[in-house]
Structures are given as C-alpha cells and as structure tokens.
Write a protein that holds these residues in place. Structure first.
Motif, PDB file in Angstrom:
ATOM      1  N   ARG A  45       0.823  -1.211   0.000  1.00 50.90           N
ATOM      2  CA  ARG A  45       0.000   0.000   0.000  1.00 50.90           C
ATOM      3  C   ARG A  45       0.858   1.262   0.000  1.00 50.90           C
ATOM      4  O   ARG A  45       0.488   2.279  -0.574  1.00 50.90           O
ATOM      5  N   ASP A  46       2.001   1.193   0.622  1.00 51.20           N
ATOM      6  CA  ASP A  46       2.883   2.344   0.780  1.00 51.20           C
ATOM      7  C   ASP A  46       3.899   2.478  -0.353  1.00 51.20           C
ATOM      8  O   ASP A  46       4.754   3.352  -0.293  1.00 51.20           O
ATOM      9  N   LYS A  47       3.843   1.629  -1.348  1.00 51.59           N
ATOM     10  CA  LYS A  47       4.872   1.576  -2.384  1.00 51.59           C
ATOM     11  C   LYS A  47       4.331   2.038  -3.743  1.00 51.59           C
ATOM     12  O   LYS A  47       3.137   1.952  -4.020  1.00 51.59           O
ATOM     13  N   THR A  48       5.262   2.469  -4.590  1.00 51.85           N
ATOM     14  CA  THR A  48       4.950   2.799  -5.971  1.00 51.85           C
ATOM     15  C   THR A  48       5.404   1.622  -6.825  1.00 51.85           C
ATOM     16  O   THR A  48       6.606   1.335  -6.907  1.00 51.85           O
ATOM     17  N   ILE A  66      11.807  -0.694 -15.352  1.00 55.94           N
ATOM     18  CA  ILE A  66      10.989   0.273 -14.619  1.00 55.94           C
ATOM     19  C   ILE A  66      11.681   0.575 -13.296  1.00 55.94           C
ATOM     20  O   ILE A  66      11.996  -0.331 -12.533  1.00 55.94           O
ATOM     21  N   LYS A  67      11.898   1.827 -13.019  1.00 59.79           N
ATOM     22  CA  LYS A  67      12.586   2.231 -11.783  1.00 59.79           C
ATOM     23  C   LYS A  67      11.550   2.671 -10.758  1.00 59.79           C
ATOM     24  O   LYS A  67      11.105   3.812 -10.749  1.00 59.79           O
ATOM     25  N   ASP A  68      11.145   1.740  -9.909  1.00 57.55           N
ATOM     26  CA  ASP A  68      10.195   2.029  -8.843  1.00 57.55           C
ATOM     27  C   ASP A  68      10.467   1.098  -7.675  1.00 57.55           C
ATOM     28  O   ASP A  68      11.496   0.420  -7.654  1.00 57.55           O
ATOM     29  N   ASP A  69       9.570   1.062  -6.708  1.00 51.83           N
ATOM     30  CA  ASP A  69       9.787   0.270  -5.493  1.00 51.83           C
ATOM     31  C   ASP A  69       9.812  -1.240  -5.734  1.00 51.83           C
ATOM     32  O   ASP A  69      10.372  -1.985  -4.922  1.00 51.83           O
ATOM     33  N   CYS A  93     -10.194 -13.835  -6.102  1.00 55.34           N
ATOM     34  CA  CYS A  93      -8.798 -13.837  -6.534  1.00 55.34           C
ATOM     35  C   CYS A  93      -7.978 -12.901  -5.641  1.00 55.34           C
ATOM     36  O   CYS A  93      -8.531 -12.121  -4.885  1.00 55.34           O
ATOM     37  N   MET A  94      -6.657 -12.971  -5.786  1.00 56.10           N
ATOM     38  CA  MET A  94      -5.755 -12.117  -5.002  1.00 56.10           C
ATOM     39  C   MET A  94      -5.962 -10.655  -5.370  1.00 56.10           C
ATOM     40  O   MET A  94      -6.490 -10.335  -6.431  1.00 56.10           O
ATOM     41  N   SER A  95      -5.489  -9.779  -4.506  1.00 51.94           N
ATOM     42  CA  SER A  95      -5.578  -8.339  -4.775  1.00 51.94           C
ATOM     43  C   SER A  95      -4.736  -7.983  -5.998  1.00 51.94           C
ATOM     44  O   SER A  95      -3.744  -8.648  -6.307  1.00 51.94           O
ATOM     45  N   GLY A  96      -5.118  -6.921  -6.676  1.00 60.87           N
ATOM     46  CA  GLY A  96      -4.350  -6.433  -7.805  1.00 60.87           C
ATOM     47  C   GLY A  96      -2.946  -6.026  -7.407  1.00 60.87           C
ATOM     48  O   GLY A  96      -1.992  -6.173  -8.176  1.00 60.87           O
ATOM     49  N   GLN A  97      -2.798  -5.512  -6.192  1.00 59.46           N
ATOM     50  CA  GLN A  97      -1.493  -5.102  -5.699  1.00 59.46           C
ATOM     51  C   GLN A  97      -0.528  -6.285  -5.646  1.00 59.46           C
ATOM     52  O   GLN A  97       0.628  -6.182  -6.065  1.00 59.46           O
ATOM     53  N   LEU A  98      -1.015  -7.429  -5.132  1.00 59.27           N
ATOM     54  CA  LEU A  98      -0.145  -8.602  -5.053  1.00 59.27           C
ATOM     55  C   LEU A  98       0.143  -9.143  -6.443  1.00 59.27           C
ATOM     56  O   LEU A  98       1.286  -9.479  -6.762  1.00 59.27           O
ATOM     57  N   LYS A  99      -0.858  -9.230  -7.279  1.00 59.91           N
ATOM     58  CA  LYS A  99      -0.640  -9.751  -8.643  1.00 59.91           C
ATOM     59  C   LYS A  99       0.380  -8.897  -9.383  1.00 59.91           C
ATOM     60  O   LYS A  99       1.276  -9.424 -10.055  1.00 59.91           O
ATOM     61  N   THR A 100       0.278  -7.583  -9.261  1.00 58.09           N
ATOM     62  CA  THR A 100       1.235  -6.695  -9.920  1.00 58.09           C
ATOM     63  C   THR A 100       2.645  -6.939  -9.405  1.00 58.09           C
ATOM     64  O   THR A 100       3.603  -7.008 -10.183  1.00 58.09           O
TER      65      THR A 100
END
Length: 182
Positions: A45-48, A66-69, A93-100
């Motif tokens: 949640r706290d990451k880009t 890609i230069k991100d977290d 299904c899993m959250s989009g955050q985890l899948k990404t």
C-alpha cells in the motif's frame, strides 16, 4: 553486522490500513520472530509499483527497466529464505497489488533465488468453500515458475469484512502457529 538468522519476507497487499490480511501478517510475523527468524513485513500500500510492460528485458539483464519500489522488493524476494504472501480476496482472486508485484518478480525467473518455502495468508468477506481457490491457484502458478520452491502452507480467514474483524478468528492462531513452525 549481517544476521545469520534465516530471513522471512512477508509481503502484505491489503490496500487499507489496519486491514484483516495485514493483521494475519503480523500474527505470522510474531510466530516466526519467536521461533528465531529475522522477519520483514513489506506493505505494498505504501509503495509505488508499476505494471509489468512485458518487454522481457529482465530476462537478459536480470533487472527491470521500470525504476520504482518493485525493484528493491524483488531483490528482497530473491534473497529471502521464506516468502509469505498476504492478500485480501476480491472477486475470488488475489488483490491487484499482489498480482502486480508477482508479475514484477519476473527478473528472478531462472536465477539463483534463495526461497524454498512460500506461504499464503488470505482474508475474505465471503466464507464459501470455494472463496479462496482462485487465489491459491494464482499463487501456485507463480510458485511453479520457481522449481526449487513450493507452496508450503495456506491460512484462510473467511467471513471477515470490516477492518479488524479477523481479531479472534481461528486463522489468527493458525497464522501464528505457522510462523512458529518454520
């Protein structure tokens, strides 16, 4: 000074602060710390974290363009002895955050990754028998890409919707005991 303890990396993907899945993560972490492990919880949640572009440059360079977290997180995934993925279940299904984040771990494919055991902790408002099947299948698919690893355990907390509702749920004890038994 570097620690000789085995490293447990917990990736929590709940989008809400104080969410049920994050409480499960903390319970697992407490058990693992008491068992003598070095534990780190990363909250997505706290990451880009951008979406994978599918360019596959990482297969040649072992680095994402890609230069991100996600780059630093993937490096930590690579070095961890134990991985724990934690997610609320949305639409079975899993959250989009985890899948990404899992997609962004593509540079690790065919590398000398350290992790062997992968655990999955899940929460959902639904409590039907099939609620967690899609999430488990998705994580199993990711784990299959890393033949030295295996999905070693799951904890499912169904019937918890409101933030904090998982407190007192049997899954909290299961998560703690799973962390203790590493």
């Amino acid at each position: 000074m570097a620690s000789d303890k085995r490293k447990v990396l917990i990736i929590s993907s709940t989008p809400r602060k104080g969410g049920n899945s994050h409480l499960l993560a903390e319970s697992f972490a407490k058990g693992a710390e008491e068992a003598g492990y070095d534990v780190e919880i990363i909250t997505l949640r706290d990451k880009t974290i951008g979406f994978c572009r599918g360019c596959l440059a990482c297969q040649e360079t072992r680095r994402c363009v890609i230069k991100d977290d996600a780059v630093e997180i993937a490096n930590k995934v690579h070095d961890a002895d134990v991985l724990v993925f934690v997610t609320p279940v949305y639409y079975f299904c899993m959250s989009g955050q985890l899948k990404t984040m899992l997609d962004r771990c593509n540079p690790l494919y065919d590398s000398d990754y350290a992790f062997r055991d992968v655990y999955l902790l899940m929460t959902a408002a639904e409590d039907d028998a099939h609620t967690f099947e899609g999430t488990i299948k998705g994580v199993e698919g990711w784990v299959e890409c890393f033949p030295e690893s295996k999905l070693s355990g799951t904890v499912c907390a169904g019937g918890v919707g409101a933030a904090g509702e998982v407190k007192g749920h049997k899954a909290m004890i299961q998560a703690y005991e799973m962390g203790m038994s590493l």
